[in-house]
Design an enzyme around this catalytic site. Sequence first.
Site, short mmCIF file in Angstrom:
data_model
loop_
_atom_site.label_atom_id
_atom_site.label_comp_id
_atom_site.label_asym_id
_atom_site.label_seq_id
_atom_site.Cartn_x
_atom_site.Cartn_y
_atom_site.Cartn_z
N VAL A 1 38.72 33.37 35.85
CA VAL A 1 39.06 31.96 35.83
C VAL A 1 40.49 31.73 36.32
O VAL A 1 40.75 30.87 37.17
CB VAL A 1 38.90 31.39 34.39
CG1 VAL A 1 39.54 30.02 34.25
CG2 VAL A 1 37.41 31.31 34.04
N ASP B 1 49.97 38.06 33.46
CA ASP B 1 48.86 38.77 32.80
C ASP B 1 49.45 39.98 32.08
O ASP B 1 50.37 40.63 32.59
CB ASP B 1 47.82 39.23 33.84
CG ASP B 1 46.46 39.52 33.22
OD1 ASP B 1 45.50 38.79 33.51
OD2 ASP B 1 46.37 40.48 32.42
N THR C 1 37.13 28.77 27.07
CA THR C 1 36.04 28.08 26.38
C THR C 1 36.17 28.27 24.88
O THR C 1 36.27 29.41 24.40
CB THR C 1 34.69 28.64 26.85
OG1 THR C 1 34.67 28.60 28.27
CG2 THR C 1 33.53 27.85 26.28
N CYS D 1 29.96 34.29 28.79
CA CYS D 1 29.98 32.83 28.62
C CYS D 1 28.71 32.39 27.89
O CYS D 1 28.76 32.11 26.70
CB CYS D 1 30.07 32.14 29.97
SG CYS D 1 31.71 32.29 30.71
N ARG E 1 30.70 43.01 32.10
CA ARG E 1 31.00 42.68 30.70
C ARG E 1 29.80 42.02 30.03
O ARG E 1 29.20 41.11 30.56
CB ARG E 1 32.22 41.75 30.62
CG ARG E 1 33.50 42.47 30.99
CD ARG E 1 34.64 41.52 31.12
NE ARG E 1 34.34 40.47 32.08
CZ ARG E 1 35.09 39.40 32.25
NH1 ARG E 1 36.15 39.22 31.51
NH2 ARG E 1 34.77 38.50 33.14
N1 LIG Z 1 34.12 34.09 33.93
C1 LIG Z 1 33.50 32.92 33.97
O1 LIG Z 1 32.54 32.72 34.68
C2 LIG Z 1 34.00 31.76 33.14
C3 LIG Z 1 33.58 30.47 33.49
C4 LIG Z 1 34.03 29.39 32.74
C5 LIG Z 1 34.85 29.62 31.65
N2 LIG Z 1 35.23 30.89 31.32
C6 LIG Z 1 36.11 31.07 30.17
O2 LIG Z 1 37.43 31.27 30.66
C7 LIG Z 1 38.14 32.17 29.82
C8 LIG Z 1 38.64 33.36 30.63
O3 LIG Z 1 37.53 34.04 31.15
P1 LIG Z 1 37.66 35.10 32.34
O4 LIG Z 1 36.27 35.37 32.80
O5 LIG Z 1 38.65 34.63 33.36
O6 LIG Z 1 38.23 36.35 31.57
P2 LIG Z 1 38.81 37.68 32.22
O7 LIG Z 1 38.64 38.75 31.23
O8 LIG Z 1 38.26 37.85 33.60
O9 LIG Z 1 40.36 37.38 32.42
C9 LIG Z 1 41.23 37.17 31.37
C10 LIG Z 1 42.57 37.75 31.74
O10 LIG Z 1 43.46 37.41 30.69
C11 LIG Z 1 44.31 38.51 30.47
N3 LIG Z 1 44.86 38.39 29.12
C12 LIG Z 1 44.30 38.66 27.92
N4 LIG Z 1 45.13 38.36 26.91
C13 LIG Z 1 46.26 37.88 27.50
C14 LIG Z 1 47.49 37.40 26.99
N5 LIG Z 1 47.71 37.32 25.68
N6 LIG Z 1 48.44 37.01 27.86
C15 LIG Z 1 48.21 37.07 29.20
N7 LIG Z 1 47.06 37.52 29.74
C16 LIG Z 1 46.10 37.90 28.90
C17 LIG Z 1 43.42 39.73 30.67
O11 LIG Z 1 44.19 40.87 30.95
C18 LIG Z 1 42.56 39.27 31.85
O12 LIG Z 1 43.11 39.65 33.10
C19 LIG Z 1 37.17 32.54 28.70
O13 LIG Z 1 37.36 31.65 27.64
C20 LIG Z 1 35.82 32.30 29.33
O14 LIG Z 1 34.82 32.02 28.36
C21 LIG Z 1 34.83 31.96 32.06
#
Ligand SMILES: NC(=O)c1ccc[n+]([C@@H]2O[C@H](COP(=O)([O-])OP(=O)(O)OC[C@H]3O[C@@H](n4cnc5c(N)ncnc54)[C@H](O)[C@@H]3O)[C@@H](O)[C@H]2O)c1
Length: 430
Positions: free
Chosen positions: A16, A34, A128, A268, A339
């Site tokens: 995201v 990150d 989310t 998700c 994942r």
């Molecule tokens: N992947 C999807 O398709 C999608 C779509 C819509 C919403 N979301 C939501 O968006 C959010 C993120 O999802 P994602 O798929 O991007 O996750 P992801 O795991 O791909 O990325 C999250 C990133 O955050 C970093 N991170 C974790 N803790 C941290 C912190 N304290 N400080 C800084 N960085 C930190 C991780 O190292 C990772 O690189 C979730 O809530 C997910 O439910 C995801």
Amino acid sequence: MLDSRTKIGIIGLGYVGLPLAVEFAKKYKVLGFDINEERISELNSGFDHTLEIDSVTLNKVLTKDCTTTQGLYCTNDPEILKNCNVFIVTVPTPVDKNNRPNLMPLINASITVGKVLKPGDIVIYESTVYPGVTEDECVPVLARTSGLKFNVDFFAGYSPERINPGDKKHTVANILKITSGSTPEIADIVDDLYKSIIVAGTHKASCIKVAEAAKIIENAQRDINIAFVNELAMIFNRLGINTNEVLDAASTKWNFLNFRPGLVGGHCIGVDPYYLAQKAQEAGYHPEIILAGRRVNDGMGAYVADQLVKQMIQKDTHIVGARVLVLGFTFKENCPDVRNTKVIDIINRLKEYNVVVTVHDPWANVAHAKHEYGIICENGESKTRKYDGILLAVAHQEFKSIDLRSLCKKNSVVYDIKSLLPNASVDFRL
Ligand SMILES: NC(=O)c1ccc[n+]([C@@H]2O[C@H](COP(=O)([O-])OP(=O)(O)OC[C@H]3O[C@@H](n4cnc5c(N)ncnc54)[C@H](O)[C@@H]3O)[C@@H](O)[C@H]2O)c1
């Protein structure tokens, strides 16, 4: 407020955060933070392992200078964030082993932001969550860490993400975005900020909780709809009726919802309903439909494995030591994300029968598959091996042209749970 002085800090550069950071960096200065050092060096070398952003696009916006007025500067130094006046939090929201929401990444990210927060700053959450997390869980952390007063010194917003990994049509800028803010004025600013990059436009929700609830029900609704067709598949399999033919026929009605049976993995759709269920239970309501949907979908891996074994027994295959090729390991097609993949449930169930499983997946992040699940994706290493059973678990485009019959023993069973292959190549479908 939206001018060359706008500096956006994006916290969490995953599926995201990165596409959002790249989109904002075309107009604004973006500092991407990150905690994962490897991720930062990968991005700074112009590569994105999630394959959401290609190297040409990434290199166009990347900058090594954090003081310029445009471009994306990636770092794991949280101090750099003190230069920002808008923060967008895009960290994971997983569940624990008991399917309870784990808000720790959000809390930790809020502490990081709280340490650099200044009067006038806005913190927008995109992760989310269930309704109430932004204002009841995260904002108090921001206030405590910064010593600043909410809605006096600093403000909050919530704008859920709707991207669909691997989907090159529905990208950040092309998906209408819900926005919200902690005061009417801040809601306008948040809305204007997103409007400046989202071509598809925005929908300004009346408050943060409405925006949070809207996102969580989008995914819970999808989970329940898939659970319904999974249940239909289990019924029609017993009745000897082809589920997909039934769905094709029913879909000719204008208001029939065209969902297809399958595994529900990823972090998700298979996770978010638990967030909503938790909040419902806190409010004294035990959700029936939401959790029933989760139970059905979580049981599909074992069901699929049992179906395959049953068919192999019917073809007189000796199950102990039988060889099964599983095609696909990612949680969805044409995407490297493993994942919360539910293919692992199929594999684990097959192993309970002492079946020898080989996994082939040209898309899967091989290192993650090995590290997270101990699964080695062979990816065609032993091309001469023949199998007692072949299970197409993920509809990767490459599998459309694979010659399955050359991999089959005389009595093999080919089970296509995604209905990707032509009838002639398949023994049965989900
Ligand atoms: N992947 C999807 O398709 C999608 C779509 C819509 C919403 N979301 C939501 O968006 C959010 C993120 O999802 P994602 O798929 O991007 O996750 P992801 O795991 O791909 O990325 C999250 C990133 O955050 C970093 N991170 C974790 N803790 C941290 C912190 N304290 N400080 C800084 N960085 C930190 C991780 O190292 C990772 O690189 C979730 O809530 C997910 O439910 C995801």
